[in-house]
Design an enzyme around this catalytic site. Structure first.
Site, PDB file in Angstrom:
ATOM      1  N   ILE A 148      -7.793  27.513  -7.588  1.00  0.00           N
ATOM      2  CA  ILE A 148      -6.515  28.162  -7.296  1.00  0.00           C
ATOM      3  C   ILE A 148      -5.353  27.259  -7.678  1.00  0.00           C
ATOM      4  O   ILE A 148      -5.214  26.149  -7.157  1.00  0.00           O
ATOM      5  CB  ILE A 148      -6.410  28.534  -5.802  1.00  0.00           C
ATOM      6  CG1 ILE A 148      -7.668  29.280  -5.332  1.00  0.00           C
ATOM      7  CG2 ILE A 148      -5.149  29.360  -5.560  1.00  0.00           C
ATOM      8  CD1 ILE A 148      -7.978  30.550  -6.090  1.00  0.00           C
ATOM      9  N   LYS A 149      -4.515  27.746  -8.597  1.00  0.00           N
ATOM     10  CA  LYS A 149      -3.309  26.997  -8.967  1.00  0.00           C
ATOM     11  C   LYS A 149      -2.214  27.288  -7.955  1.00  0.00           C
ATOM     12  O   LYS A 149      -1.872  28.438  -7.696  1.00  0.00           O
ATOM     13  CB  LYS A 149      -2.838  27.390 -10.370  1.00  0.00           C
ATOM     14  CG  LYS A 149      -3.591  26.689 -11.474  1.00  0.00           C
ATOM     15  CD  LYS A 149      -3.058  27.081 -12.841  1.00  0.00           C
ATOM     16  CE  LYS A 149      -1.917  26.200 -13.270  1.00  0.00           C
ATOM     17  NZ  LYS A 149      -1.502  26.482 -14.669  1.00  0.00           N
ATOM     18  N   ILE A 150      -1.685  26.218  -7.395  1.00  0.00           N
ATOM     19  CA  ILE A 150      -0.660  26.296  -6.352  1.00  0.00           C
ATOM     20  C   ILE A 150       0.559  25.503  -6.813  1.00  0.00           C
ATOM     21  O   ILE A 150       0.419  24.360  -7.256  1.00  0.00           O
ATOM     22  CB  ILE A 150      -1.183  25.679  -5.033  1.00  0.00           C
ATOM     23  CG1 ILE A 150      -2.476  26.356  -4.568  1.00  0.00           C
ATOM     24  CG2 ILE A 150      -0.110  25.714  -3.949  1.00  0.00           C
ATOM     25  CD1 ILE A 150      -2.310  27.673  -3.882  1.00  0.00           C
TER      26      ILE A 150
END
Length: 217
Positions: free
Chosen positions: A82-84
């Site tokens: 997951i890119k945050i």
């Protein structure tokens, strides 16, 4: 150093994967939008091509929304990361997700301080943006060096550094020399890395020499 490809174009991913050089993919909402296809459909197809970390980005700006999106995305495939975005809300989300065993890639890193905070929050990866720093007259590779040094000082930090916003082959080589664990590279730059004028000259010469070899009738 590991190489990821930075694209959501499945044809580019298939081609680069066939070269045997990439072991992961990074995407973002802009790259997905270019494909004009359903987000989850694209991510699913990418996961079927590359058996490695596939970064898919959340669009929520609040921690609660990021966490909800992340849990949903993580269900797509075991390789989803997951890119945050690097914000205080993003750190909250990373802290929760890391405890749940969901891998995260904290993106839009422009300082060593941001990278350190992301690592402390439990990020699996941090993505310093090399090219965008160069665009404003700063040195993106120097940032990579700073982060590498800090992480080396503290062996308990397991976060890997992804050199992102790669604009040309020199960025890749300099990131490798600086000690980045990974570079995520656009397909056009990967293509550039395969080429050299002297290679073309050499091939042409070999072929001309081969034509001179007597052939049995």
């Amino acid at each position: 150093m590991k190489l990821f490809i930075d694209t959501a174009n499945v044809n580019e991913i298939r081609e680069a994967h066939s070269w045997g050089i990439i072991c992961g993919v990074t995407t973002n909402p802009s790259l997905i939008a270019k494909e004009g296809r359903d987000f989850k459909e694209v991510v699913n197809e990418i996961c079927s091509i590359v058996d490695g970390p596939i970064s898919a980005e959340v669009i929520s700006l609040k921690a609660e929304g990021m966490i909800e999106e992340a849990r949903d995305l993580a269900k797509i495939h075991k390789n989803i990361v997951i890119k945050i975005p690097m914000t205080a809300e993003g750190l909250k989300a990373v802290s929760v997700l890391s405890k749940e065993g969901i891998k995260t890639n904290v993106t839009l890193i422009f300082s060593a301080a941001q990278a350190l905070l992301a690592a402390k929050a439990g990020a699996t990866y941090v993505s310093p943006f090399v090219g965008r720093l160069d665009d404003i007259g700063q040195n993106g590779i120097e940032l990579i060096k700073e982060i590498v040094q800090i992480f080396k000082n503290y062996p308990d930090i397991k976060t890997e550094i992804i050199a992102a916003s790669i604009r040309h082959p020199i960025h890749v080589i300099e990131a490798a020399k600086a000690g980045a664990h990974i570079a995520t590279v656009p397909f056009k730059v990967l293509e550039q890395m395969t080429k050299h004028a002297l290679t073309d000259v050499g091939i042409e010469r070999f072929l001309k020499d081969w034509e001179k070899v007597p052939k049995k009738s």
